[in-house]
Design a protein around this motif. Sequence first.
Motif, PDB file in Angstrom:
ATOM      1  N   GLN A  50       0.983  -1.447  -0.007  1.00 37.49           N
ATOM      2  CA  GLN A  50      -0.172   0.310   0.180  1.00 37.49           C
ATOM      3  C   GLN A  50       0.922   1.327  -0.198  1.00 37.49           C
ATOM      4  O   GLN A  50       0.454   2.214  -0.218  1.00 37.49           O
ATOM      5  CB  GLN A  50      -0.869   0.318   1.430  1.00 37.49           C
ATOM      6  CG  GLN A  50      -1.741  -1.253   0.906  1.00 37.49           C
ATOM      7  CD  GLN A  50      -2.963  -1.133   2.326  1.00 37.49           C
ATOM      8  OE1 GLN A  50      -2.416  -1.424   3.456  1.00 37.49           O
ATOM      9  NE2 GLN A  50      -3.884  -0.832   2.235  1.00 37.49           N
ATOM     10  N   ILE A  51       2.130   0.982   0.173  1.00 37.97           N
ATOM     11  CA  ILE A  51       3.048   2.601   0.538  1.00 37.97           C
ATOM     12  C   ILE A  51       3.860   2.659  -0.877  1.00 37.97           C
ATOM     13  O   ILE A  51       4.432   1.449  -1.515  1.00 37.97           O
ATOM     14  CB  ILE A  51       3.626   2.122   1.078  1.00 37.97           C
ATOM     15  CG1 ILE A  51       3.259   2.195   3.486  1.00 37.97           C
ATOM     16  CG2 ILE A  51       4.968   3.529   1.401  1.00 37.97           C
ATOM     17  CD1 ILE A  51       3.917   1.657   3.798  1.00 37.97           C
ATOM     18  N   GLN A  52       3.465   3.238  -1.749  1.00 34.24           N
ATOM     19  CA  GLN A  52       4.307   3.388  -2.921  1.00 34.24           C
ATOM     20  C   GLN A  52       5.484   3.825  -2.808  1.00 34.24           C
ATOM     21  O   GLN A  52       7.318   3.013  -3.693  1.00 34.24           O
ATOM     22  CB  GLN A  52       3.633   4.782  -3.684  1.00 34.24           C
ATOM     23  CG  GLN A  52       4.637   4.781  -5.521  1.00 34.24           C
ATOM     24  CD  GLN A  52       3.455   5.340  -6.067  1.00 34.24           C
ATOM     25  OE1 GLN A  52       1.700   5.951  -6.114  1.00 34.24           O
ATOM     26  NE2 GLN A  52       4.167   6.752  -7.112  1.00 34.24           N
ATOM     27  N   LYS A  53       6.375   4.571  -1.832  1.00 32.56           N
ATOM     28  CA  LYS A  53       6.882   5.061  -2.215  1.00 32.56           C
ATOM     29  C   LYS A  53       6.697   5.990   0.249  1.00 32.56           C
ATOM     30  O   LYS A  53       6.622   6.728   0.173  1.00 32.56           O
ATOM     31  CB  LYS A  53       7.767   7.021  -2.503  1.00 32.56           C
ATOM     32  CG  LYS A  53       9.138   7.435  -2.861  1.00 32.56           C
ATOM     33  CD  LYS A  53       9.308   8.505  -3.479  1.00 32.56           C
ATOM     34  CE  LYS A  53      10.475   9.012  -3.188  1.00 32.56           C
ATOM     35  NZ  LYS A  53      10.379  10.316  -4.279  1.00 32.56           N
ATOM     36  N   MET A  54       8.282   5.414   0.122  1.00 31.03           N
ATOM     37  CA  MET A  54       9.138   5.840   1.499  1.00 31.03           C
ATOM     38  C   MET A  54      10.032   6.481   1.626  1.00 31.03           C
ATOM     39  O   MET A  54      11.387   5.994   0.883  1.00 31.03           O
ATOM     40  CB  MET A  54       8.558   4.738   3.135  1.00 31.03           C
ATOM     41  CG  MET A  54       9.030   5.308   4.155  1.00 31.03           C
ATOM     42  SD  MET A  54       8.695   4.333   4.903  1.00 31.03           S
ATOM     43  CE  MET A  54       6.760   3.885   5.552  1.00 31.03           C
ATOM     44  N   ALA A  71       0.079   3.780  -2.209  1.00 31.88           N
ATOM     45  CA  ALA A  71      -0.017   3.933  -4.096  1.00 31.88           C
ATOM     46  C   ALA A  71      -1.440   4.652  -4.341  1.00 31.88           C
ATOM     47  O   ALA A  71      -1.560   4.239  -5.828  1.00 31.88           O
ATOM     48  CB  ALA A  71      -0.229   1.854  -3.397  1.00 31.88           C
ATOM     49  N   ASP A  72      -1.960   3.547  -4.042  1.00 34.17           N
ATOM     50  CA  ASP A  72      -3.632   4.478  -4.453  1.00 34.17           C
ATOM     51  C   ASP A  72      -4.371   5.753  -4.067  1.00 34.17           C
ATOM     52  O   ASP A  72      -5.293   6.433  -4.335  1.00 34.17           O
ATOM     53  CB  ASP A  72      -5.073   4.157  -3.111  1.00 34.17           C
ATOM     54  CG  ASP A  72      -5.081   4.128  -1.984  1.00 34.17           C
ATOM     55  OD1 ASP A  72      -3.565   5.345  -1.671  1.00 34.17           O
ATOM     56  OD2 ASP A  72      -6.292   3.988  -1.186  1.00 34.17           O
ATOM     57  N   GLU A  73      -3.183   7.201  -3.123  1.00 31.71           N
ATOM     58  CA  GLU A  73      -3.371   8.262  -3.256  1.00 31.71           C
ATOM     59  C   GLU A  73      -1.968   8.938  -4.200  1.00 31.71           C
ATOM     60  O   GLU A  73      -1.149   9.608  -3.239  1.00 31.71           O
ATOM     61  CB  GLU A  73      -3.909   8.401  -2.052  1.00 31.71           C
ATOM     62  CG  GLU A  73      -4.667   9.962  -2.757  1.00 31.71           C
ATOM     63  CD  GLU A  73      -5.078  10.632  -0.962  1.00 31.71           C
ATOM     64  OE1 GLU A  73      -5.702  10.915  -0.224  1.00 31.71           O
ATOM     65  OE2 GLU A  73      -4.629   9.348   0.365  1.00 31.71           O
ATOM     66  N   SER A 101       2.139  16.371   8.433  1.00 31.80           N
ATOM     67  CA  SER A 101       1.457  17.804   7.182  1.00 31.80           C
ATOM     68  C   SER A 101       1.490  16.862   6.484  1.00 31.80           C
ATOM     69  O   SER A 101       1.314  15.570   5.573  1.00 31.80           O
ATOM     70  CB  SER A 101       2.129  18.586   7.030  1.00 31.80           C
ATOM     71  OG  SER A 101       3.711  18.348   6.096  1.00 31.80           O
ATOM     72  N   VAL A 102       0.258  17.372   5.393  1.00 34.98           N
ATOM     73  CA  VAL A 102       0.489  16.632   4.058  1.00 34.98           C
ATOM     74  C   VAL A 102      -0.020  17.910   2.999  1.00 34.98           C
ATOM     75  O   VAL A 102      -0.108  19.293   3.207  1.00 34.98           O
ATOM     76  CB  VAL A 102      -1.089  16.317   4.082  1.00 34.98           C
ATOM     77  CG1 VAL A 102      -2.374  16.991   3.765  1.00 34.98           C
ATOM     78  CG2 VAL A 102      -1.631  15.298   3.149  1.00 34.98           C
ATOM     79  N   THR A 103       0.269  17.315   1.712  1.00 34.31           N
ATOM     80  CA  THR A 103       0.463  18.269   0.529  1.00 34.31           C
ATOM     81  C   THR A 103      -0.705  19.159  -0.049  1.00 34.31           C
ATOM     82  O   THR A 103      -1.878  17.853   0.610  1.00 34.31           O
ATOM     83  CB  THR A 103       0.682  18.070  -0.895  1.00 34.31           C
ATOM     84  OG1 THR A 103       0.458  16.994  -1.245  1.00 34.31           O
ATOM     85  CG2 THR A 103       2.082  16.908  -1.161  1.00 34.31           C
ATOM     86  N   GLU A 111     -10.656  14.904  -0.417  1.00 31.65           N
ATOM     87  CA  GLU A 111     -10.788  14.328   0.543  1.00 31.65           C
ATOM     88  C   GLU A 111     -10.180  13.279   0.820  1.00 31.65           C
ATOM     89  O   GLU A 111      -9.572  12.579   0.122  1.00 31.65           O
ATOM     90  CB  GLU A 111     -12.377  12.651   0.632  1.00 31.65           C
ATOM     91  CG  GLU A 111     -13.146  12.831   1.630  1.00 31.65           C
ATOM     92  CD  GLU A 111     -13.197  13.400   2.999  1.00 31.65           C
ATOM     93  OE1 GLU A 111     -13.027  13.530   3.359  1.00 31.65           O
ATOM     94  OE2 GLU A 111     -12.977  15.161   2.270  1.00 31.65           O
ATOM     95  N   TYR A 112      -9.131  13.567   1.871  1.00 30.50           N
ATOM     96  CA  TYR A 112      -7.673  12.774   1.969  1.00 30.50           C
ATOM     97  C   TYR A 112      -7.745  11.642   2.476  1.00 30.50           C
ATOM     98  O   TYR A 112      -9.148  11.528   3.274  1.00 30.50           O
ATOM     99  CB  TYR A 112      -6.884  13.590   2.798  1.00 30.50           C
ATOM    100  CG  TYR A 112      -5.954  15.249   2.515  1.00 30.50           C
ATOM    101  CD1 TYR A 112      -4.788  13.852   1.532  1.00 30.50           C
ATOM    102  CD2 TYR A 112      -7.294  15.891   2.135  1.00 30.50           C
ATOM    103  CE1 TYR A 112      -4.512  16.547   1.380  1.00 30.50           C
ATOM    104  CE2 TYR A 112      -6.203  17.570   1.710  1.00 30.50           C
ATOM    105  CZ  TYR A 112      -5.480  16.655   1.124  1.00 30.50           C
ATOM    106  OH  TYR A 112      -4.943  18.525   1.008  1.00 30.50           O
TER     107      TYR A 112
END
Length: 124
Positions: A50-54, A71-73, A101-103, A111-112
Amino acid sequence: MRIIKRTILLGISLLFLFIGSIIVFMNLRAEKLENEVRSYLTSKGYEEHQIQKMDSKITIQPVYQVVVIFADEPNVTYYYGSKKYYSILPSEGEDKVFQLSVTRFIGQNYEYKHIEPNVKEQLR
């Protein structure tokens, strides 16, 4: 004359060694935070796929943070950190990992999918 050259060379070598050790130390702390964020997300129920990049980052304040893209966002970047990693040197304090935080999508009612309550409050 020869002693002066050796002394200067030794001083320069020690300076490079000192700077190099600081860089290595900071990179190791950034990696450690990345592992803690990975554990935190796993405890929240996220799986590796589920994690595309870390990626851990060394920034200004907080000094260490981890960038996570799910991955889904893929167009949203989430930032995680811990108060323990707010400065260059190890500090006492909360070991708890949390979302920093978030972009932001300005002008949209986006809707995050992975936003945590403390960050959602900041967006209002």
